[in-house]
Design a protein around this motif. Structure first.
Motif, PDB file in Angstrom:
ATOM      1  N   ALA A 278       0.821  -1.209   0.000  1.00  0.00           N
ATOM      2  CA  ALA A 278       0.000   0.000   0.000  1.00  0.00           C
ATOM      3  C   ALA A 278       0.857   1.262   0.000  1.00  0.00           C
ATOM      4  O   ALA A 278       0.316   2.373   0.043  1.00  0.00           O
ATOM      5  N   GLY A 279       2.175   1.091  -0.039  1.00  0.00           N
ATOM      6  CA  GLY A 279       3.076   2.241  -0.095  1.00  0.00           C
ATOM      7  C   GLY A 279       3.468   2.798   1.249  1.00  0.00           C
ATOM      8  O   GLY A 279       3.987   3.917   1.332  1.00  0.00           O
ATOM      9  N   GLU A 280       3.258   2.034   2.341  1.00  0.00           N
ATOM     10  CA  GLU A 280       3.566   2.516   3.685  1.00  0.00           C
ATOM     11  C   GLU A 280       4.883   1.910   4.177  1.00  0.00           C
ATOM     12  O   GLU A 280       5.180   0.740   3.936  1.00  0.00           O
ATOM     13  N   SER A 281       5.672   2.721   4.898  1.00  0.00           N
ATOM     14  CA  SER A 281       6.900   2.231   5.520  1.00  0.00           C
ATOM     15  C   SER A 281       6.567   1.530   6.824  1.00  0.00           C
ATOM     16  O   SER A 281       5.618   1.906   7.524  1.00  0.00           O
ATOM     17  N   VAL A 282       7.351   0.516   7.165  1.00  0.00           N
ATOM     18  CA  VAL A 282       7.151  -0.236   8.400  1.00  0.00           C
ATOM     19  C   VAL A 282       8.455  -0.212   9.188  1.00  0.00           C
ATOM     20  O   VAL A 282       9.496  -0.645   8.681  1.00  0.00           O
ATOM     21  N   PHE A 283       8.410   0.305  10.418  1.00  0.00           N
ATOM     22  CA  PHE A 283       9.577   0.347  11.291  1.00  0.00           C
ATOM     23  C   PHE A 283       9.284  -0.480  12.535  1.00  0.00           C
ATOM     24  O   PHE A 283       8.256  -0.286  13.192  1.00  0.00           O
ATOM     25  N   VAL A 304      14.001  -3.518  12.587  1.00  0.00           N
ATOM     26  CA  VAL A 304      13.865  -3.761  11.148  1.00  0.00           C
ATOM     27  C   VAL A 304      13.263  -2.531  10.475  1.00  0.00           C
ATOM     28  O   VAL A 304      12.339  -1.914  11.011  1.00  0.00           O
ATOM     29  N   MET A 305      13.816  -2.187   9.312  1.00  0.00           N
ATOM     30  CA  MET A 305      13.193  -1.191   8.434  1.00  0.00           C
ATOM     31  C   MET A 305      12.690  -1.912   7.192  1.00  0.00           C
ATOM     32  O   MET A 305      13.452  -2.635   6.542  1.00  0.00           O
ATOM     33  N   LEU A 306      11.414  -1.724   6.881  1.00  0.00           N
ATOM     34  CA  LEU A 306      10.830  -2.248   5.649  1.00  0.00           C
ATOM     35  C   LEU A 306      10.257  -1.055   4.887  1.00  0.00           C
ATOM     36  O   LEU A 306       9.312  -0.415   5.344  1.00  0.00           O
ATOM     37  N   LEU A 307      10.847  -0.769   3.739  1.00  0.00           N
ATOM     38  CA  LEU A 307      10.494   0.440   3.000  1.00  0.00           C
ATOM     39  C   LEU A 307       9.974   0.081   1.616  1.00  0.00           C
ATOM     40  O   LEU A 307      10.575  -0.741   0.906  1.00  0.00           O
ATOM     41  N   PRO A 308       8.861   0.692   1.206  1.00  0.00           N
ATOM     42  CA  PRO A 308       8.341   0.404  -0.142  1.00  0.00           C
ATOM     43  C   PRO A 308       9.209   1.048  -1.216  1.00  0.00           C
ATOM     44  O   PRO A 308       9.711   2.163  -1.038  1.00  0.00           O
ATOM     45  N   LEU A 309       9.414   0.349  -2.299  1.00  0.00           N
ATOM     46  CA  LEU A 309      10.059   0.922  -3.485  1.00  0.00           C
ATOM     47  C   LEU A 309       8.943   1.532  -4.319  1.00  0.00           C
ATOM     48  O   LEU A 309       8.333   0.887  -5.164  1.00  0.00           O
ATOM     49  N   GLY A 313       3.433   6.926  -7.655  1.00  0.00           N
ATOM     50  CA  GLY A 313       2.229   6.243  -7.226  1.00  0.00           C
ATOM     51  C   GLY A 313       2.218   4.748  -7.438  1.00  0.00           C
ATOM     52  O   GLY A 313       1.216   4.091  -7.174  1.00  0.00           O
ATOM     53  N   ARG A 314       3.325   4.184  -7.870  1.00  0.00           N
ATOM     54  CA  ARG A 314       3.399   2.741  -8.159  1.00  0.00           C
ATOM     55  C   ARG A 314       4.394   2.084  -7.219  1.00  0.00           C
ATOM     56  O   ARG A 314       5.515   2.572  -7.065  1.00  0.00           O
ATOM     57  N   VAL A 315       4.002   0.982  -6.585  1.00  0.00           N
ATOM     58  CA  VAL A 315       4.872   0.238  -5.680  1.00  0.00           C
ATOM     59  C   VAL A 315       5.481  -0.926  -6.448  1.00  0.00           C
ATOM     60  O   VAL A 315       4.769  -1.831  -6.897  1.00  0.00           O
ATOM     61  N   ALA A 346      13.774   3.093  -6.230  1.00  0.00           N
ATOM     62  CA  ALA A 346      12.549   2.834  -6.982  1.00  0.00           C
ATOM     63  C   ALA A 346      12.554   3.588  -8.306  1.00  0.00           C
ATOM     64  O   ALA A 346      12.165   3.035  -9.350  1.00  0.00           O
ATOM     65  N   LEU A 347      12.992   4.843  -8.271  1.00  0.00           N
ATOM     66  CA  LEU A 347      13.063   5.626  -9.506  1.00  0.00           C
ATOM     67  C   LEU A 347      14.043   4.997 -10.487  1.00  0.00           C
ATOM     68  O   LEU A 347      13.755   4.883 -11.694  1.00  0.00           O
TER      69      LEU A 347
END
Length: 567
Positions: A278-283, A304-309, A313-315, A346-347
């Motif tokens: 959903a594009g959210e970061s999880v710490f 843990v860091m879990l970061l969306p790429l 607007g696209r994951v 991501a870019l």
């Protein structure tokens, strides 16, 4: 007492020291030590070594048996560093984990940054007691370390020598040292923040270069995983992309002892995966206890860091950066820099994907042009030639000539059918007719023959075409790397390639083994090292191994690279 700030550490130290009134004769005699310790702040020492020196000097000047400096984390809620004097390594080992400053007298100093002076700290209601193995302490003096209006740490002294109590002179002295410690911590933080930003920027440049260089996509993703792990000071770095099943699939893993393998899947319904998609970061501060992490790997890690790429607007996937159990949580600055890194990755991924699409489109357009030329030009000319031969056959010709013409026309018909088959294949997308493993290996060998000047020998053992896609893709990349190394470094005149899909590992699992042997000069110092590391890393990511053995040259010369992974 406020100590005026100065860019000259000697001037600041002299003003602070001469402003100390009411010192005892014993303490006044040791003022030169105070000057020396304070001047070390500007001597270029690192934060930790400078604080060690100030800590020791404070204990000696104030006659304290124990001293400590606690440095607050960026949020100001706990301690990120704790420098001590008076406790040896054995005592520190018995005490175990150092205080985090969230409770007891240390926590009280953080919440209310005012000096605390006690004759018996064990009777103070704010004291939380000592852990097992901690030396006994009664007298206590604590002073906040401030930079301008912000508290960034605390100074602690305990156990006044001779059973006495800490006095006003000790308090003034500790305030001076606390001021200089604040200068050291503040400067070190500014320097470290600048260096940290520079490292993350360099890492972003590295992954952008790797992804857009047009090289092997798996190697480029491995660079992303390696940079994420190194920059975040994590135990592992992993790149996960969207899987066909809807969840996330690990496509690159960097770790000394990887507990996650390439190809590992996290289902979309997992709480952390759902948030990432959903594009959210999880710490996470502790992976073993956080309910969002439901995989069996969670118990192996701490923060843990879990970061969306995510871009436009696209994951595309996610970056996973876990630290070892018991490691410090990620600071706010680290989280911000990691988010920026993930956005850049991501870019770069999207740009690389667009670049590959353009290259693929150019190839398809070229294939269409070749197909049109074959159909419109070559086939028509062959057909016209066949018609001419058939007309010539109608006249009076010898039987043998008639037979020859019939044969030629039949060959032209076969050739036309073969060209039409080639045209059909050219018009199909690559995914519609995937080549077998033998074909892919032969293609790599034929491509390598051009720069080598000779064609490597090859041998297949077992049902090689039945090798799975993941193992097969990595085997082809390993073969390409090994042949490239042989061309660039070995100066070989003979190379043998063997692909064996009948290997049985000691634990009973089936495996595929790739052997590339040459009769070259062996492995010179500095030669082929990076390539061999790439082969080993690729094999280990699949639970396999890679090694070098004696080659096929005379007198034991040459090298054999053996690369194997379980199927």
């Amino acid at each position: 007492m406020d100590v005026p700030e100065s860019k000259d550490p000697l001037e600041a130290a002299t003003r602070a020291a001469t402003s100390l009134e009411g010192l005892s004769a014993e303490t006044a005699a040791r003022v030169p030590q105070l000057l020396e310790a304070m001047c070390s702040v500007g001597s270029g020492l690192g934060q930790h070594s400078t604080l060690d020196r100030i800590c020791e000097t404070a204990a000696e000047l104030a006659g304290a048996r124990y001293a400590a400096i606690g440095v607050l984390d960026e949020e100001g809620e706990g301690l990120s560093d704790f420098v001590t004097y008076g406790t040896d390594e054995e005592v520190a080992r018995r005490i175990g984990r150092r205080p985090d400053g969230r409770s007891g007298l240390l926590g009280a100093l953080i919440r209310a940054p005012d000096p605390i002076r006690l004759t018996d700290l064990t009777t103070d209601p704010r004291a939380a007691g000592f852990p097992p193995g901690h030396p006994p302490m009664r007298t206590f003096l604590g002073v906040p370390i401030r930079v301008r209006d912000r508290t960034i740490g605390n100074f602690y002294l305990a156990e006044k020598a001779g059973g006495g109590e800490f006095n006003d002179s000790d308090l003034r002295l500790l305030r001076v040292l606390a001021t200089e410690a604040g200068v050291a911590i503040g400067n070190a933080r500014l320097y470290e923040a600048a260096r940290q930003r520079e490292r993350w920027i360099d890492g972003s440049v590295a992954i952008t270069t790797a992804l857009l260089s047009g090289g092997d996509a798996d190697d480029a993703l491995s660079v992303v995983a390696e940079q994420a792990r190194r920059l975040s000071d994590s135990a592992m770095g992993a790149v996960m992309l969207r899987a066909r099943s809807g969840g996330l699939e690990a496509v690159a893993v960097s770790a000394d002892h990887p507990v996650m393998r390439v190809g590992s899947l996290v289902p979309a319904e997992a709480p952390a995966a759902a948030a990432l998609l959903a594009g959210e970061s999880v710490f996470v501060d502790d992976a073993a206890t956080d309910p969002r992490l439901v995989t069996r790997l969670a118990s192996e890690f701490g923060p843990v860091m879990l970061l969306p790429l995510r871009t436009d607007g696209r994951v595309l996937g996610a970056l996973v950066m876990p630290r070892a159990r018991g490691a410090r949580p990620f600071s706010q600055r680290e989280r911000t820099l990691a988010r920026q890194f993930a956005s850049q990755a991501a870019l770069a991924l999207m740009m690389a994907e667009a670049q590959r699409d353009r290259e693929r489109l150019a190839v398809l357009e070229d294939r269409d042009r070749i197909a049109r030329d074959l159909h419109d030009l070559v086939i028509q000319r062959l057909f016209a030639t066949g018609m001419t031969l058939e007309r010539a056959q109608r006249g009076e010709v010898a039987p043998e000539v008639h037979h020859g013409i019939d044969k030629a026309v039949a060959e032209l018909d076969v050739t036309i059918q073969e060209i039409r088959t080639a045209i059909f294949a050219l018009q199909q997308g690559p995914a519609e007719a995937p080549p077998g493993m033998c074909t892919r290996v032969l293609r790599e060998i034929n491509m390598a023959a051009v720069p080598l000047g000779f064609r490597p020998a090859h041998r297949f053992v077992g049902p090689v075409d039945s090798i799975g896609e993941l193992a097969g893709k990595n085997l082809i990349a390993a073969l390409r790397e090994a042949l490239s190394n042989a061309f660039r470094h070995a100066h070989a005149t003979r190379i043998e390639v063997v692909v064996d899909s009948t290997v049985r590992l000691p634990d009973g699992r089936h495996a595929v083994r790739l052997s590339v042997a040459d009769d070259g000069v062996g492995i010179p110092e500095g030669g082929r090292r990076s390539g061999l590391r790439n082969l080993k890393r690729r094999a280990e990511s699949l639970g396999g191994s890679s090694r070098c053995e004696q080659g096929i040259g005379e007198d034991g010369r040459g090298t054999t690279v053996v690369w194997e992974v379980p199927l």
